[in-house]
Design a protein around this motif. Structure first.
Motif, PDB file in Angstrom:
ATOM      1  N   UNK A  54     -88.852  30.057 -23.902  1.00 34.98           N
ATOM      2  CA  UNK A  54     -89.367  31.187 -24.683  1.00 34.98           C
ATOM      3  C   UNK A  54     -89.679  30.751 -26.108  1.00 34.98           C
ATOM      4  N   UNK A  55     -88.804  29.942 -26.688  1.00 32.39           N
ATOM      5  CA  UNK A  55     -89.033  29.459 -28.053  1.00 32.39           C
ATOM      6  C   UNK A  55     -90.323  28.655 -28.138  1.00 32.39           C
ATOM      7  N   UNK A  56     -90.529  27.762 -27.199  1.00 30.07           N
ATOM      8  CA  UNK A  56     -91.766  26.951 -27.204  1.00 30.07           C
ATOM      9  C   UNK A  56     -93.004  27.828 -27.082  1.00 30.07           C
ATOM     10  N   UNK A  57     -92.944  28.826 -26.200  1.00 30.49           N
ATOM     11  CA  UNK A  57     -94.080  29.737 -26.034  1.00 30.49           C
ATOM     12  C   UNK A  57     -94.325  30.542 -27.308  1.00 30.49           C
ATOM     13  N   UNK A  58     -93.229  31.007 -27.932  1.00 31.01           N
ATOM     14  CA  UNK A  58     -93.371  31.777 -29.160  1.00 31.01           C
ATOM     15  C   UNK A  58     -93.942  30.936 -30.294  1.00 31.01           C
ATOM     16  N   UNK A  59     -93.488  29.709 -30.413  1.00 25.06           N
ATOM     17  CA  UNK A  59     -94.004  28.826 -31.462  1.00 25.06           C
ATOM     18  C   UNK A  59     -95.507  28.617 -31.259  1.00 25.06           C
ATOM     19  N   UNK A  60     -95.905  28.363 -30.019  1.00 23.01           N
ATOM     20  CA  UNK A  60     -97.326  28.158 -29.712  1.00 23.01           C
ATOM     21  C   UNK A  60     -98.134  29.422 -30.006  1.00 23.01           C
ATOM     22  N   UNK A  61     -97.642  30.565 -29.557  1.00 23.81           N
ATOM     23  CA  UNK A  61     -98.342  31.832 -29.789  1.00 23.81           C
ATOM     24  C   UNK A  61     -98.390  32.173 -31.266  1.00 23.81           C
ATOM     25  N   UNK A  62     -97.284  31.926 -31.956  1.00 23.84           N
ATOM     26  CA  UNK A  62     -97.234  32.203 -33.389  1.00 23.84           C
ATOM     27  C   UNK A  62     -98.248  31.395 -34.164  1.00 23.84           C
ATOM     28  N   UNK A  63     -98.441  30.140 -33.758  1.00 18.69           N
ATOM     29  CA  UNK A  63     -99.440  29.298 -34.433  1.00 18.69           C
ATOM     30  C   UNK A  63    -100.845  29.861 -34.220  1.00 18.69           C
ATOM     31  N   UNK A  64    -101.105  30.306 -33.009  1.00 20.01           N
ATOM     32  CA  UNK A  64    -102.425  30.877 -32.708  1.00 20.01           C
ATOM     33  C   UNK A  64    -102.667  32.141 -33.525  1.00 20.01           C
ATOM     34  N   UNK A  65    -101.636  32.981 -33.648  1.00 15.39           N
ATOM     35  CA  UNK A  65    -101.763  34.262 -34.348  1.00 15.39           C
ATOM     36  C   UNK A  65    -101.480  34.141 -35.846  1.00 15.39           C
ATOM     37  N   UNK A  66    -101.170  32.944 -36.306  1.00 20.08           N
ATOM     38  CA  UNK A  66    -100.850  32.697 -37.711  1.00 20.08           C
ATOM     39  C   UNK A  66     -99.609  33.486 -38.155  1.00 20.08           C
ATOM     40  N   UNK A  67     -98.642  33.578 -37.248  1.00 15.98           N
ATOM     41  CA  UNK A  67     -97.336  34.177 -37.546  1.00 15.98           C
ATOM     42  C   UNK A  67     -96.294  33.158 -37.080  1.00 15.98           C
ATOM     43  N   UNK A  68     -95.921  32.214 -37.943  1.00 13.07           N
ATOM     44  CA  UNK A  68     -95.029  31.143 -37.509  1.00 13.07           C
ATOM     45  C   UNK A  68     -93.620  31.613 -37.170  1.00 13.07           C
ATOM     46  N   UNK A  69     -93.034  30.965 -36.199  1.00 12.07           N
ATOM     47  CA  UNK A  69     -91.630  31.188 -35.865  1.00 12.07           C
ATOM     48  C   UNK A  69     -90.817  30.275 -36.785  1.00 12.07           C
ATOM     49  N   UNK A  70     -90.002  30.860 -37.631  1.00  7.40           N
ATOM     50  CA  UNK A  70     -89.204  30.106 -38.598  1.00  7.40           C
ATOM     51  C   UNK A  70     -87.970  29.515 -37.934  1.00  7.40           C
ATOM     52  N   UNK A  71     -87.306  30.302 -37.096  1.00  7.67           N
ATOM     53  CA  UNK A  71     -86.117  29.817 -36.396  1.00  7.67           C
ATOM     54  C   UNK A  71     -85.792  30.756 -35.244  1.00  7.67           C
ATOM     55  N   UNK A  72     -84.998  30.254 -34.336  1.00  9.72           N
ATOM     56  CA  UNK A  72     -84.434  31.033 -33.235  1.00  9.72           C
ATOM     57  C   UNK A  72     -82.950  30.682 -33.241  1.00  9.72           C
ATOM     58  N   UNK A  73     -82.144  31.630 -33.655  1.00  5.01           N
ATOM     59  CA  UNK A  73     -80.713  31.410 -33.824  1.00  5.01           C
ATOM     60  C   UNK A  73     -79.963  32.081 -32.669  1.00  5.01           C
ATOM     61  N   UNK A  74     -79.047  31.328 -32.085  1.00  3.47           N
ATOM     62  CA  UNK A  74     -78.234  31.856 -30.995  1.00  3.47           C
ATOM     63  C   UNK A  74     -76.792  31.924 -31.493  1.00  3.47           C
ATOM     64  N   UNK A  75     -76.214  33.103 -31.400  1.00  2.00           N
ATOM     65  CA  UNK A  75     -74.861  33.336 -31.879  1.00  2.00           C
ATOM     66  C   UNK A  75     -73.880  33.199 -30.717  1.00  2.00           C
ATOM     67  N   UNK A  76     -72.829  32.418 -30.947  1.00  2.38           N
ATOM     68  CA  UNK A  76     -71.770  32.254 -29.958  1.00  2.38           C
ATOM     69  C   UNK A  76     -70.486  32.862 -30.474  1.00  2.38           C
ATOM     70  N   UNK A  77     -69.378  32.477 -29.859  1.00 10.33           N
ATOM     71  CA  UNK A  77     -68.100  33.072 -30.265  1.00 10.33           C
ATOM     72  C   UNK A  77     -67.663  32.630 -31.654  1.00 10.33           C
TER      73      UNK A  77
END
Length: 90
Positions: A54-77
């Protein structure tokens, strides 16, 4: 502008998400970038195959739409995982 949409409520071991959901929200809110944050109820914040995909797809889509993905943070315990720090986002 800060928007915190709830994408999906899931149970342990199940997740379904749409890249369109996030890109659409970014466009509708005239966003200039996207930061994704979610938790892993298991407590282990290491990215799953689906998180990576999903992150890879979002990064690719964001580049196309000129809305970059800055980070994807996953919270654990007791820790978190930054997919940017792991090199999935450049």
């Amino acid at each position: 502008m800060l928007t915190v949409p709830t994408a999906y409520h899931t149970t342990v071991g199940t997740a379904s998400t749409s890249v369109f959901f996030y890109v659409e929200r970014g466009c509708k809110k005239e966003g200039t970038s996207i930061i994704l944050v979610h938790n892993h109820p298991s407590g282990d914040p290491d990215p799953s195959r689906q998180d990576i995909s999903v992150t890879r797809k979002l990064v690719k889509s964001g580049k196309i739409m000129d809305i970059p993905v800055v980070d994807h943070v996953i919270i654990g315990e007791k820790r978190y995982c930054s997919m940017k720090k792991l090199g999935y986002i450049r």
